[in-house]
Design an enzyme around this catalytic site. Structure first.
Site: not given
Ligand code: LLP
Length: 426
Positions: A247, A285-286, A323, A353-354, A381
Site C-alpha cells: 500500500g 508491497p507492489g 489508470r 474511440c472513447e 498497474y
C-alpha cells in the site's frame, strides 16, 4: 553537461536536453524498439527494495512483492534473485512465479475468490501461506487440503476498519469493503480455523489500501492488528507471523509518501513498544517497488487545436495506460527531447474511440508531431492492467540494467491478439 533528475524518478533524468533511463537515452530506445514502449530501470527497482531492506535490517522479515503491480517475468526474476517472495492472487500469477524461478515456499496467496482448482494447485506446489478472506473460504480450503492429505498453512486477512485516506477504488480496509474478515469476528474465525484438521494457522494479515501517503493509517491498523493478535493468542491460537500488506504510495504529482525505511522505523518502534519486535514479519508491497522505476515512451501523432481545448494525440492509449480512465489518476508527461519553445496547454489523448481515452489533461508541452513523450510512474498497474481493446497489441517492454537495454517482452502483433480465436465452420 547538465543533469536534472525527475521528481520521484531517481533513475530517469535529463542529460542536457535528452531524457535518459539510467545510462541509456530514451530516444535510442524508442528508435530501436518502437513506440509505445514500456521502459524499466532495474537499478530503480533494487533501490526501492533496498529502502525496505534497510528498514528491516536485523529483523525477521520477508518481503513478498505484490506482483499484480507488474508481473512481467524478468521483473519477477529481479525480485526473486534479490530474495523476495511473492504475493499472488491467481493460479496465473502462481505459474508466473514458477516460470520466473521464484521460491514457492515464499509465496502467499491473497484474494477473496480463490477457486478449488487454484487451492489444489497451490497446495501441491507447497506455497508458504494462504491469506484467507472469509469463513466460507476456510471451510473450502480445509476440504481441499484434506482431499490431498495435506495441511494448508493459513493466515486470516482481518479488516481493521481504518481509513487509508486514498482513492475509494483502492481503499480496502474499511467495513464496507469486500476484503477480509470483520475485526469483531476475527477471534471466532481463528478458533474455527484452529479446529479444522486440514488447516495449520500460521499468521495474520491485513492490507488497508493502495497509494497510501501517510503514516497514521498504518500505525492505526497496526494497533488494531496487535490487539487482535493478543486476543487470538489468549484464546489459545498461536500466531507465528504478522503480515502488514502493501500500500505504500509513490510520488505521482508532488505526493510525499514516507520512504519505506522511514515508515518502517515508525512501525517497528510501535512493534517494539508493544513487545512484538521479534515476531516474524511479512509485507506485500507492489507499487512502491516498481511504480517509479518505469516510464512509457509514446510518439506524438497529431496536434489538434480546438476552440475549447487543444489535443495532443499520441500513439499510447487507455488500453496501455488505464489508470487515468479508471481512477482519474495523474501521470507526469515529459518530452524525451526538452525544448525551449513556447509551451501550449494540451489534453494528451490516445487513438481509442472513447472520450475516456485520455492520459493527461491540460499539460503544458512544446511539441510537434513525431516528437516523443515519456509518461512517468508507469512501472506499476499499467502493463499488468493493459488490454487489447480496439485490437491494439500490448506494448513491448524493455528493462535497462548495467549491461544495457533488454527486450523482456516483444510487442504483440495483430495476429497475437486473435491467435486464440476460431471462425465458425464454413
Ligand atoms: N496486498 C494485497 C492483498 C493487495 O490487494 C494489494 C493491492 C497489494 C498487496 C499491493 O498494494 P500496493 O503496494 O501496490 O499498493 N490498480 C490500482 C491499485 C490496486 C491495488 C490492489 N491491491 C491502481 O492502479 O492504483
Amino acid at each position: 553537461m547538465t543533469q536534472a533528475l525527475l521528481p520521484g524518478h531517481p533513475h530517469v533524468l535529463y542529460r542536457d536536453d535528452q531524457l535518459f533511463v539510467d545510462q541509456v537515452p530514451a530516444a535510442q530506445l524508442a528508435e530501436q524498439f518502437g513506440t509505445p514502449l514500456f521502459v524499466y530501470s532495474k537499478a530503480a527497482m533494487l533501490d526501492a527494495l533496498a529502502a525496505y531492506q534497510r528498514g528491516f535490517a536485523g529483523r525477521r522479515a520477508q518481503i513478498c512483492y505484490a506482483m499484480k503491480a507488474n508481473s512481467s517475468l524478468a521483473i519477477l526474476q529481479v525480485f526473486a534473485q534479490a530474495g523476495c517472495g511473492f504475493d499472488i492472487v491467481s493460479a496465473g500469477e502462481l505459474a508466473r512465479v514458477q516460470a520466473a524461478g521464484g521460491d514457492l515456499s515464499k509465496v502467499i496467496f491473497s484474494g477473496v475468490g480463490k477457486t478449488r482448482a487454484e487451492m489444489r494447485q497451490a497446495l501441491q506446489l507447497g506455497i508458504g501461506c494462504f491469506n484467507v478472506e472469509s469463513e466460507s473460504e476456510l471451510e473450502v480450503l480445509n476440504e481441499v487440503a484434506l482431499s490431498l492429505q495435506v495441511q494448508a498453512p493459513v493466515s486470516i486477512r482481518v479488516n481493521p476498519n481504518v481509513d487509508p485516506k486514498t482513492h475509494p477504488y483502492i481503499s480496502t480496509g474499511l467495513k464496507g469493503n469486500k476484503f477480509g474478515v470483520a475485526h469483531d469476528r476475527a477471534v471466532q474465525t481463528y478458533q474455527r480455523a484452529a479446529g479444522l484438521p486440514g488447516l495449520r494457522v500460521v499468521g495474520i494479515d491485513c492490507h488497508i489500501g493502495s497509494q497510501i501517503t501517510q503514516v497514521d493509517p498504518y500505525l492505526d491498523a497496526m494497533d488494531r492488528i496487535l490487539d487482535l493478535v493478543e486476543a487470538i493468542e489468549q484464546a489459545g491460537v498461536p500466531i507465528h507471523h504478522i503480515d502488514f500488506g502493501g500500500g505504500l504510495g509513490i510520488n505521482y504529482n508532488g505526493d510525499t509518501p514516507p520512504e519505506a525505511d522511514a515508515l518502517w522505523a515508525r512501525l517497528l518502534a510501535k512493534l517494539d513498544a508493544r513487545g512484538f519486535g521479534q515476531r516474524q514479519l511479512m509485507i506485500e508491497p507492489g507499487r512502491s517497488l516498481v511504480g517509479n522505476a518505469g516510464i512509457c515512451l509514446t510518439e506524438v501523432l497529431y496536434l489538434k487545436p480546438g476552440e475549447q481545448k487543444n489535443f495532443c494525440i499520441v500513439d499510447a492509449a487507455m488500453n496501455d495506460l488505464p489508470r487515468p480512465a479508471m481512477y482519474e489518476a495523474f501521470h507526469g508527461i515529459v518530452p524525451v527531447q526538452a525544448s525551449r519553445a513556447q509551451a501550449t496547454l494540451y489534453d494528451v489523448v490516445g487513438p481509442v474511440c472513447e472520450s475516456g481515452d485520455w492520459i493527461g489533461r491540460e499539460r503544458a508541452l512544446a511539441v510537434q508531431p513525431g516528437d516523443q513523450l515519456a509518461v512517468l510512474s508507469a512501472g506499476a498497474y499499467c502493463m499488468s492492467m493493459s488490454s487489447n481493446y480496439n485490437t491494439r497489441g500490448r506494448l513491448a517492454e524493455v528493462l535497462v540494467d548495467e549491461a544495457g537495454a533488454h527486450l523482456i517482452r516483444r510487442r504483440e502483433t495483430a495476429q497475437d491478439t486473435f491467435a486464440l480465436e476460431n471462425l465458425l465452420p464454413a
